[in-house]
Design an enzyme around this catalytic site. Structure first.
Site, PDB file in Angstrom:
ATOM      1  CE  LYS A 238      -3.970   1.922   2.605  1.00 14.58           C
ATOM      2  NZ  LYS A 238      -4.845   1.720   3.781  1.00 14.58           N
TER       3      LYS A 238
ATOM      4  CB  SER B 110      -8.139   3.599   2.874  1.00 12.84           C
ATOM      5  OG  SER B 110      -7.278   2.969   3.808  1.00 12.84           O
TER       6      SER B 110
ATOM      7  CB  SER C 188      -8.357   0.770   5.792  1.00 14.03           C
ATOM      8  OG  SER C 188      -9.037   2.001   5.822  1.00 14.03           O
TER       9      SER C 188
END
Lengths: 490, 478
Positions: A79, A154, A178
């Protein structure tokens, strides 16, 4: 079977045996990225050359038995809020669109040390604020099961990359759901570890007391292996707990495991198809010998306001360092210091980030602190206590992950409150600092994945992973694959 | 109307730990800009603080030395504000649970003893430095100082005069130097004081509106700032105007202060608990261990010196007032066991050399043991006292020479050989017939002259007692 359809551990075995080369595996992943990423937009940065170079090095180290990890040679994605030395770490924001860290985060370093090959940096909601991956400065990520749907967020890029086979497994981060919600939306397995289990050093902070890095993958075994690789105490993170990394020997015998279902999570607001699927999954576990029981957890009703107060308060402070002076985006035309701050932040941050910074600054303001922040901390303590009480009776708590399956693109962007309410089943886990595992457990009528959430005691990941492993050993939801579309086809 | 001044102090002290409070960068003063920095102290995204335990130890030491209660469960908080010298846009400090509370320091002004309350002491990190470049008309930032550990020592509003403030600061500085937590160099900014000041008519219970003067960097400037601000406030009140609660900057060159920001524009620091650090738990054992390790403090030392060594209070005040002089005293005395002599040598000779060479007592560099050696050499008649003072000590002071070796190398030993002295004395008598005439007429003063001439011939190296004896013998023969 396509090479990229293998699980991370299956690939690792083939690499170890010499059946598959590290460069070959890396090239296969890069080819999938090239083919599909124009459709799904999982990656902000693809590190093609670095990955191929590293693949050759890793191959040598495997061949001479220096690297023996089951993940050695496995191509992975990270990420874009985890610092990678010399490689852009944008957090999905214009503010950091030119930011190249001078160091690598601990979790990523541990993966690299195990021999995993970093393919690139994965798309996300700006500064991890959002649950759709639409707030990224680099454009929305799309759900591999249906390109009109969001992948969740997210860590949408991390989830979609696994589903679209653009990486064998990935790292995400979870502050209020997330990792877990995008795992559910994309039909992959995701673990949010206990707060303090994985070092946060190098994770660009959103809400420091809630943030936690965790693995996402095709099944529980992969996720367990990645978790085992990145966990453990880090002297650079005072909040990381003093425990050594351990190997998880998964066991599908869950006979006698006590599973609690909080009934207040199954009332209004929950999509009937999701509800049905979660309750059916409970039956599956019961069929394997688990004891399933319903109970009430009224404290959970206050989780959302408490979460948004604490998370926004910390975010408003954490994101203050982006002032246009030292690194990142800096406004070009300004008149004096205050104007430089004002313009850089106004132009560099997106709507949702600004909204949360404003909420955070407000709740911490003089005269409001006691009414909001302090109260939220009290609620946090009450929630923690009610989980402690529940774990007196149960080994694991089973809940939905999200009220619905993947939303249509744009649906929530215009209604932040609706988006916040979508976090209802996940945020309390962060407030209590507990581990949460999401495994695919069904599909709705439109063919969109449904994921169930298993919540465990602090550092009870082994129990969670066993429960998830047991479930996956009798179900095949996690093996289902979306029909992927290349850029032309989409 | 007569006015009373009420003051409280906030003193910032940089701790002399080797490394910074949350990273392993050096705390050394100076260095090229931005060379004592890393990802952590420059607040790069993703970095986290790790507390330097030495800072906690130093804070406990300071708390115990100033009679504070130690907060056994304490936390850090974030103080949020935007400024380019603060790379994270928040300072990690302690608001809710400071490490030390409810202490006091005893002072004495003009013979009157007074106890000044310490409200709290908290740990925090220092900020960087802004440097304005007039050539390019831009401001540059040096982050070397970022993350240097600070203690903020907050007093109660117990001061009523500038003298009390200076006495407190002097005592505080002594204590901090004694317990080795800070060098307290105001000129390098390692000790900085903010003064909160208000005035009120004598007899009034309520405090007047206060102003705060920040970062005044010498004791003399503090005294002037207090006098200036007191006069300004009294003038305002006398004229029927109001004192505005504000932060003011004292300009010591102009001898006046100007407003920086008023209460209306005061920053809202949005304090909240620092989530990146875990609470600090201080055990009873830890506190006891620190308590046992505390050295003798200035007040105790002063009392002991007066009682044990019978030294005059004035001398003891000066010696115990500066840690460097204490070190010289104790190490020299350990060698010669002659406290009176050592004290005299320090008070007269060492401090004279320091003032002549404009040397801060902290920077005196000779080995204190050698002062004890020198005192022994004088006592044992190896070297003449004047030679020891004028030549040997001066050379020790400038070049840290070994006294014995230096005396030997430069042939400064006292001449105690009677025959050599006698030769010189007889030659002096022979060379001064006029004086001898006067002596015979009963002029005793001439003896002194002849003595001086003899000493001169002996290049000051002779034992005066021996010269006197020989001279008397020779004169008696006449």
């Amino acid at each position: 079977m396509e090479l990229t359809s293998l699980s991370a551990l299956e690939l690792g075995k083939k690499i170890k045996s010499g059946e598959v080369g590290v460069v070959e595996a890396t090239k296969a992943s890069l080819e999938n990225i090239e083919k599909y990423d124009s459709t799904y937009n999982c990656y902000v940065t693809v590190c093609k050359e670095e990955a191929l170079k590293r693949a050759e090095e890793v191959q040598k180290l495997i061949s001479d038995d220096t690297l023996t990890s089951p993940l050695a040679g496995v191509p992975v994605g990270v990420k874009d809020n985890m610092c990678t030395k010399g490689i852009q770490t944008s957090c999905g924001s214009k503010m950091l669109s030119n930011f190249k860290p001078t160091y690598t985060s601990t979790a990523v370093q541990k993966l690299e040390d195990a021999g995993a090959v970093i393919l690139g940096k994965l798309n996300m909601d700006e500064f991890a604020m959002g649950s759709t991956s639409e707030t990224s400065f680099f454009g929305a990520t799309k759900n591999p099961w249906n390109i009109d749907r969001v992948p969740g967020g997210s860590s949408g890029g991390s989830a979609a990359a696994v589903a679209a086979e653009e990486a064998f497994c990935t790292l995400g981060s979870d502050t209020g759901g997330s990792i877990r919600q995008p795992a559910a939306f994309c039909g992959v397995t995701g673990l949010k570890p206990t707060y303090g289990a994985v070092s946060r050093y190098g994770l660009v902070a959103y809400a420091s007391s809630l943030d936690q890095i965790g693995p996402m993958g095709k099944n529980v075994e992969d996720v367990a292996e990645v978790f085992s690789t990145i966990m453990g105490h880090d002297p650079k993170d005072s909040t990381s707990v003093k425990q050594d990394a351990k190997k998880f020997v998964l066991d599908n015998n869950i006979k006698g495991m006590k599973i609690g279902i909080p009934t207040n999570y199954f009332r209004k607001g929950l999509d009937p198809e999701v509800k049905e699927s979660i309750l059916a999954s409970a039956k599956v576990l019961e069929g394997m010998g688990a004891v399933v029981e319903e109970f009430e957890m009224p404290a959970l009703d206050y989780a959302i306001p408490a979460y948004y107060i604490i998370a926004c308060a910390e975010a408003s402070s954490n994101l203050s360092r982006y002032d246009g002076i030292k690194y990142g985006y800096s406004a070009e035309n300004f008149d004096g210091l205050v104007d430089l701050y004002f313009k850089s932040r106004s132009e560099g941050f997106g709507e949702e980030v600004k909204r949360r910074c404003l909420i955070g600054a407000f709740v911490l303001s003089s005269g409001y602190y006691d009414a909001y922040y302090k109260k939220a901390l009290q609620v946090k303590a009450v929630i923690k206590k009610s989980f402690d009480d529940a774990f007196e009776k149960y080994d694991v708590i089973l809940t939905p992950t999200a009220p619905t399956t993947a939303l249509k693109m744009g649906e929530n962007l215009s209604d932040p409150l609706k988006m916040y309410l979508g976090d209802i089943y996940t945020v309390s886990v962060n407030l209590a600092g507990l581990p949460g595992l999401v495994v695919p457990c069904g599909f709705d009528k439109e063919g969109l994945p449904i994921g169930m959430q298993l919540i465990g005691k602090p550092f009870g990941e082994d129990t969670l992973l066993n429960a998830g492993f047991a479930f996956q050993s009798t179900t095949d939801y996690h093996t289902k694959k979306p029909v992927l579309k290349s850029g032309k086809e989409a | 109307m007569e006015f009373e001044t009420v003051m409280g102090l906030e003193v910032h002290v940089e701790l002399s730990t080797k490394t910074k409070i949350f990273c392993s960068c050096t705390t050394e003063f100076g260095g090229d800009p931005n060379t004592h920095v890393c990802e952590v102290c420059t607040g790069m995204p993703g970095t986290l603080p790790v507390l330097n335990e030495q800072v906690v130890e130093y804070a406990i030491r300071t708390g115990l030395a100033t009679n504070c209660e130690i907060t056994q469960y304490n936390k850090f908080d974030r103080k949020n504000y935007f400024y380019p010298d603060l790379p994270k846009a928040y300072q990690v400090s302690q608001l809710y649970l400071p490490i030390c509370r409810n202490g006091h320091i005893d002072i004495e002004v003009n013979g009157v003893k007074k106890s000044i309350g310490i409200h709290e002491i908290h740990m925090e990190e220092d900020a960087g430095k802004l440097i304005h470049d007039p050539w390019d008309d831009c401001t540059l930032v040096d982050y070397n100082r970022c993350g240097v550990p600070l203690l903020e020592i907050v007093s109660e509003p117990d001061f009523r005069s500038g003298e009390e403030v200076i006495a407190y600061l002097t005592k505080l500085k002594q204590i901090l130097q004694y317990i080795d937590v800070s060098d307290c160099k105001m000129e390098q900014g390692s000790m900085r004081a903010d003064v909160n000041l208000s005035v009120r008519p004598f007899g009034q219970d309520e405090y007047g509106t206060r102003t705060e003067m920040k970062n005044i960097n010498s004791f003399k400037a503090i005294a002037r700032a207090i006098e200036g601000e007191r006069a300004r406030q009294i003038e305002l009140i006398t004229e029927g105007k109001k004192v505005v609660q504000e932060t003011r900057r004292w300009d010591d060159n102009k001898g006046s202060s100007f407003a920086m920001r008023s209460k209306e524009n005061a920053q809202d620091y949005r304090y909240f608990p620092e989530p990146d650090l875990v609470p600090i738990e201080i055990s009873d054992e830890w506190i006891e261990r620190v308590r046992k390790s505390l050295p003798e403090l200035p007040t105790e030392k002063k009392e002991r010196y007066m009682k044990e060594y019978k030294l005059p209070e004035y001398d003891v005040d000066i010696i115990t007032g500066t840690k460097a002089l204490v070190k010289i005293f104790e190490e020299a005395n350990a060698v010669c066991n002659n406290p009176k002599e050592v004290s005299n040598w320090i008070m007269v000779e060492v401090l004279r050399l320091a003032s002549e060479t404009n040397t801060d007592p902290d920077d005196i560099s000779f080995d204190p043991k050698n002062l004890g050696v020198l005192i022994n050499l004088v006592k044992n008649g190896v070297v003449n006292r004047n030679t020891a003072k004028e030549e040997v000590l001066a050379k020790m002071f400038s070049d840290n020479v070994e006294p014995e070796q230096y005396i030997k190398d430069n042939n400064l030993q006292m001449v105690s050989d009677d025959s050599l002295v006698r030769d010189i004395v007889t030659s002096v008598i022979a060379a001064n017939p006029n004086s001898i005439e006067q002596y015979k007429e009963g002029n005793e003063k001439v003896v002194k002259f002849l003595m001086g001439q003899s000493m001169k011939q002996l290049k000051g190296k002779a034992n005066p007692a021996v010269v006197t004896k020989v001279l008397e013998e020779e004169l008696a023969k006449l």
